[in-house]
Motif scaffolding. Structure first.
Motif, short mmCIF file in Angstrom:
data_model
loop_
_atom_site.label_atom_id
_atom_site.label_comp_id
_atom_site.label_asym_id
_atom_site.label_seq_id
_atom_site.Cartn_x
_atom_site.Cartn_y
_atom_site.Cartn_z
N GLU A 1 -45.82 -23.36 30.66
CA GLU A 1 -46.82 -24.25 30.09
C GLU A 1 -46.31 -25.07 28.92
O GLU A 1 -46.96 -26.02 28.50
CB GLU A 1 -48.04 -23.44 29.66
CG GLU A 1 -48.74 -22.79 30.82
CD GLU A 1 -49.99 -22.06 30.41
OE1 GLU A 1 -50.48 -22.30 29.29
OE2 GLU A 1 -50.47 -21.26 31.21
N ARG A 2 -45.19 -24.73 28.36
CA ARG A 2 -44.68 -25.38 27.16
C ARG A 2 -44.47 -26.88 27.39
O ARG A 2 -43.59 -27.29 28.12
CB ARG A 2 -43.35 -24.75 26.76
CG ARG A 2 -42.94 -25.08 25.37
CD ARG A 2 -43.47 -23.99 24.50
NE ARG A 2 -42.80 -23.96 23.23
CZ ARG A 2 -43.46 -23.71 22.15
NH1 ARG A 2 -44.75 -23.49 22.20
NH2 ARG A 2 -42.85 -23.65 21.00
N GLY A 3 -45.34 -27.68 26.79
CA GLY A 3 -45.19 -29.13 26.85
C GLY A 3 -45.72 -29.78 28.12
O GLY A 3 -45.80 -31.00 28.19
N ARG A 4 -46.05 -28.99 29.14
CA ARG A 4 -46.51 -29.58 30.40
C ARG A 4 -47.91 -30.16 30.20
O ARG A 4 -48.82 -29.49 29.73
CB ARG A 4 -46.55 -28.55 31.52
CG ARG A 4 -46.89 -29.21 32.88
CD ARG A 4 -47.01 -28.24 34.03
NE ARG A 4 -48.19 -27.42 33.87
CZ ARG A 4 -48.19 -26.09 33.88
NH1 ARG A 4 -47.09 -25.41 34.05
NH2 ARG A 4 -49.31 -25.43 33.73
N PRO A 5 -48.08 -31.42 30.57
CA PRO A 5 -49.39 -32.05 30.45
C PRO A 5 -50.42 -31.42 31.38
O PRO A 5 -50.08 -30.92 32.45
CB PRO A 5 -49.13 -33.51 30.87
CG PRO A 5 -47.66 -33.68 30.81
CD PRO A 5 -47.06 -32.35 31.06
N ARG A 6 -51.67 -31.45 30.97
CA ARG A 6 -52.76 -30.87 31.77
C ARG A 6 -52.86 -31.52 33.15
O ARG A 6 -53.20 -30.88 34.12
CB ARG A 6 -54.10 -31.03 31.07
CG ARG A 6 -54.21 -30.22 29.83
CD ARG A 6 -55.57 -30.39 29.25
NE ARG A 6 -56.12 -29.03 29.13
CZ ARG A 6 -57.32 -28.76 28.74
NH1 ARG A 6 -58.13 -29.73 28.44
NH2 ARG A 6 -57.72 -27.52 28.64
N ASP A 7 -52.58 -32.82 33.23
CA ASP A 7 -52.73 -33.53 34.50
C ASP A 7 -51.46 -33.51 35.35
O ASP A 7 -51.40 -34.16 36.38
CB ASP A 7 -53.18 -34.98 34.26
CG ASP A 7 -52.13 -35.82 33.53
OD1 ASP A 7 -51.20 -35.25 32.92
OD2 ASP A 7 -52.26 -37.06 33.57
N TYR A 8 -50.46 -32.74 34.95
CA TYR A 8 -49.19 -32.72 35.67
C TYR A 8 -49.32 -31.97 37.00
O TYR A 8 -49.77 -30.83 37.04
CB TYR A 8 -48.09 -32.07 34.83
CG TYR A 8 -46.72 -32.16 35.48
CD1 TYR A 8 -45.94 -33.28 35.30
CD2 TYR A 8 -46.25 -31.13 36.29
CE1 TYR A 8 -44.70 -33.38 35.90
CE2 TYR A 8 -45.01 -31.22 36.89
CZ TYR A 8 -44.24 -32.34 36.70
OH TYR A 8 -43.01 -32.44 37.29
N ARG A 9 -48.93 -32.63 38.08
CA ARG A 9 -48.87 -31.99 39.40
C ARG A 9 -47.44 -32.06 39.92
O ARG A 9 -46.85 -31.06 40.24
CB ARG A 9 -49.83 -32.66 40.38
CG ARG A 9 -51.29 -32.59 39.97
CD ARG A 9 -51.82 -31.14 39.94
NE ARG A 9 -53.18 -31.08 39.43
CZ ARG A 9 -53.51 -30.71 38.19
NH1 ARG A 9 -52.59 -30.38 37.33
NH2 ARG A 9 -54.76 -30.68 37.81
N THR A 10 -46.92 -33.28 40.00
CA THR A 10 -45.51 -33.51 40.35
C THR A 10 -45.02 -34.60 39.41
O THR A 10 -45.82 -35.37 38.86
CB THR A 10 -45.35 -34.01 41.80
OG1 THR A 10 -45.95 -35.31 41.93
CG2 THR A 10 -45.94 -33.03 42.81
N PHE A 11 -43.72 -34.71 39.25
CA PHE A 11 -43.19 -35.75 38.37
C PHE A 11 -43.61 -37.13 38.87
O PHE A 11 -44.18 -37.92 38.12
CB PHE A 11 -41.66 -35.67 38.27
CG PHE A 11 -41.11 -36.70 37.33
CD1 PHE A 11 -40.98 -36.43 35.98
CD2 PHE A 11 -40.76 -37.96 37.79
CE1 PHE A 11 -40.51 -37.40 35.09
CE2 PHE A 11 -40.28 -38.93 36.92
CZ PHE A 11 -40.15 -38.65 35.57
N ASN A 12 -43.33 -37.42 40.14
CA ASN A 12 -43.61 -38.76 40.66
C ASN A 12 -45.09 -39.11 40.61
O ASN A 12 -45.46 -40.23 40.23
CB ASN A 12 -43.06 -38.91 42.07
CG ASN A 12 -41.55 -38.97 42.08
OD1 ASN A 12 -40.92 -39.41 41.13
ND2 ASN A 12 -40.95 -38.49 43.16
#
Length: 151
Positions: free
Chosen positions: A124-135
Protein backbone atom coordinates in the motif's frame (compact mmCIF):
# COMPACT_ATOMS: atom_id res chain seq x y z
CA UNK A 1 12.18 20.72 -0.85
CA UNK A 2 11.34 22.41 2.40
CA UNK A 3 13.40 22.46 5.57
CA UNK A 4 11.22 20.19 7.69
CA UNK A 5 11.34 17.41 5.11
CA UNK A 6 15.07 17.86 4.47
CA UNK A 7 16.28 18.17 8.02
CA UNK A 8 13.70 16.36 10.17
CA UNK A 9 11.90 13.74 8.09
CA UNK A 10 15.06 12.80 6.19
CA UNK A 11 17.41 13.27 9.12
CA UNK A 12 19.29 9.98 8.56
CA UNK A 13 20.15 11.15 5.03
CA UNK A 14 21.94 14.38 5.92
CA UNK A 15 25.15 13.44 4.12
CA UNK A 16 23.23 12.65 0.93
CA UNK A 17 21.17 15.82 1.23
CA UNK A 18 24.32 17.89 1.69
CA UNK A 19 25.85 16.24 -1.39
CA UNK A 20 22.73 16.90 -3.47
CA UNK A 21 22.68 20.53 -2.33
CA UNK A 22 26.36 20.94 -3.20
CA UNK A 23 25.75 19.53 -6.69
CA UNK A 24 22.74 21.79 -7.14
CA UNK A 25 20.39 18.81 -7.49
CA UNK A 26 18.12 20.03 -4.70
CA UNK A 27 17.44 23.33 -3.00
CA UNK A 28 16.12 23.45 0.55
CA UNK A 29 13.68 26.27 1.33
CA UNK A 30 12.93 27.14 4.91
CA UNK A 31 9.92 29.16 5.98
CA UNK A 32 10.62 31.93 8.49
CA UNK A 33 8.12 31.61 11.34
CA UNK A 34 7.37 35.35 11.56
CA UNK A 35 6.83 35.74 7.79
CA UNK A 36 3.50 35.58 5.98
CA UNK A 37 4.39 32.03 4.93
CA UNK A 38 5.19 31.18 8.55
CA UNK A 39 1.80 32.44 9.67
CA UNK A 40 0.06 30.45 6.94
CA UNK A 41 2.08 27.37 7.94
CA UNK A 42 0.98 27.83 11.57
CA UNK A 43 -2.67 28.10 10.50
CA UNK A 44 -2.42 24.96 8.35
CA UNK A 45 -0.82 23.01 11.21
CA UNK A 46 -3.70 24.05 13.49
CA UNK A 47 -6.04 22.64 10.84
CA UNK A 48 -4.31 19.26 11.10
CA UNK A 49 -1.86 19.44 8.21
CA UNK A 50 1.49 17.76 8.90
CA UNK A 51 4.31 20.24 9.58
CA UNK A 52 6.31 19.39 6.46
CA UNK A 53 3.32 19.60 4.18
CA UNK A 54 2.10 22.79 5.86
CA UNK A 55 5.54 24.30 5.28
CA UNK A 56 5.52 23.25 1.62
CA UNK A 57 2.04 24.65 1.00
CA UNK A 58 2.84 27.93 2.74
CA UNK A 59 6.17 28.31 0.94
CA UNK A 60 4.61 27.67 -2.49
CA UNK A 61 1.77 30.13 -1.93
CA UNK A 62 3.77 32.95 -0.41
CA UNK A 63 6.80 32.81 -2.70
CA UNK A 64 5.25 32.20 -6.13
CA UNK A 65 2.73 33.99 -8.29
CA UNK A 66 -0.38 31.85 -8.72
CA UNK A 67 0.36 30.79 -12.32
CA UNK A 68 3.99 29.91 -11.46
CA UNK A 69 3.44 27.82 -8.33
CA UNK A 70 5.06 24.41 -8.12
CA UNK A 71 2.92 21.29 -8.04
CA UNK A 72 2.33 19.98 -4.53
CA UNK A 73 2.99 16.22 -4.24
CA UNK A 74 1.82 14.24 -1.23
CA UNK A 75 0.44 10.83 -0.36
CA UNK A 76 -1.72 12.53 2.28
CA UNK A 77 -5.19 13.24 0.87
CA UNK A 78 -5.94 15.79 3.62
CA UNK A 79 -2.80 17.74 2.78
CA UNK A 80 -3.69 17.67 -0.92
CA UNK A 81 -7.18 19.02 -0.13
CA UNK A 82 -5.67 21.89 1.87
CA UNK A 83 -3.19 22.59 -0.93
CA UNK A 84 -6.01 22.74 -3.48
CA UNK A 85 -8.06 24.95 -1.16
CA UNK A 86 -5.05 27.29 -1.21
CA UNK A 87 -4.96 27.35 -5.02
CA UNK A 88 -2.15 24.84 -5.59
CA UNK A 89 -2.24 21.98 -8.05
CA UNK A 90 -1.95 18.96 -5.77
CA UNK A 91 -1.25 15.38 -6.83
CA UNK A 92 -0.26 12.06 -5.31
CA UNK A 93 2.69 9.98 -6.50
CA UNK A 94 0.89 8.73 -9.61
CA UNK A 95 -0.02 12.30 -10.47
CA UNK A 96 3.63 13.28 -10.07
CA UNK A 97 4.68 10.40 -12.32
CA UNK A 98 2.26 11.56 -15.01
CA UNK A 99 3.65 15.11 -14.73
CA UNK A 100 7.25 13.89 -14.96
CA UNK A 101 6.62 11.58 -17.91
CA UNK A 102 4.60 14.19 -19.81
CA UNK A 103 7.29 16.82 -19.19
CA UNK A 104 9.99 14.35 -20.37
CA UNK A 105 11.65 14.30 -16.94
CA UNK A 106 11.05 10.56 -16.50
CA UNK A 107 10.95 7.79 -19.06
CA UNK A 108 7.62 5.93 -19.09
CA UNK A 109 9.36 2.52 -19.04
CA UNK A 110 11.28 3.57 -15.92
CA UNK A 111 8.05 4.78 -14.32
CA UNK A 112 6.46 1.39 -14.95
CA UNK A 113 9.44 -0.40 -13.39
CA UNK A 114 9.35 1.87 -10.34
CA UNK A 115 5.65 1.30 -9.73
CA UNK A 116 5.44 -2.45 -10.39
CA UNK A 117 5.21 -2.97 -6.61
CA UNK A 118 1.76 -1.36 -6.76
CA UNK A 119 0.52 -4.35 -8.78
CA UNK A 120 0.79 -6.36 -5.54
CA UNK A 121 -2.39 -5.31 -3.73
CA UNK A 122 -0.80 -6.00 -0.34
CA UNK A 123 1.72 -3.20 -1.00
CA UNK A 124 0.00 0.00 0.00
CA UNK A 125 2.95 2.37 0.42
CA UNK A 126 2.34 5.26 -1.96
CA UNK A 127 -0.16 3.38 -4.14
CA UNK A 128 -3.02 5.66 -5.15
CA UNK A 129 -6.56 4.64 -4.17
CA UNK A 130 -7.65 4.56 -7.82
CA UNK A 131 -4.69 2.44 -8.98
CA UNK A 132 -5.65 -0.72 -10.88
CA UNK A 133 -2.93 -1.05 -13.53
CA UNK A 134 -0.22 1.37 -14.56
CA UNK A 135 -1.59 1.94 -18.06
CA UNK A 136 -5.20 2.31 -16.96
CA UNK A 137 -4.42 4.65 -14.11
CA UNK A 138 -1.94 6.62 -16.22
CA UNK A 139 -4.55 7.10 -18.94
CA UNK A 140 -7.17 8.29 -16.43
CA UNK A 141 -4.71 10.67 -14.77
CA UNK A 142 -3.45 11.98 -18.10
CA UNK A 143 -7.03 12.87 -19.10
CA UNK A 144 -7.45 14.77 -15.82
CA UNK A 145 -4.15 16.59 -16.41
CA UNK A 146 -5.17 17.55 -19.94
CA UNK A 147 -8.51 18.86 -18.67
CA UNK A 148 -6.74 20.91 -15.99
CA UNK A 149 -4.42 22.39 -18.60
CA UNK A 150 -7.28 23.00 -21.05
CA UNK A 151 -5.99 20.62 -23.71
Amino acid sequence: MVGHAAYVELNPLQKEIADLKTRGSIVVHEVVVKSAAGQRMKKLKKMGVDKGEAEAIAWAIETHERHKRPIFVSADARARRHAMANQLVAVDMMGAIVEWVEEALLDRATAIKLTVVWDDRTQERGRPRDYRTFNGTYSHRLSARQARLGR
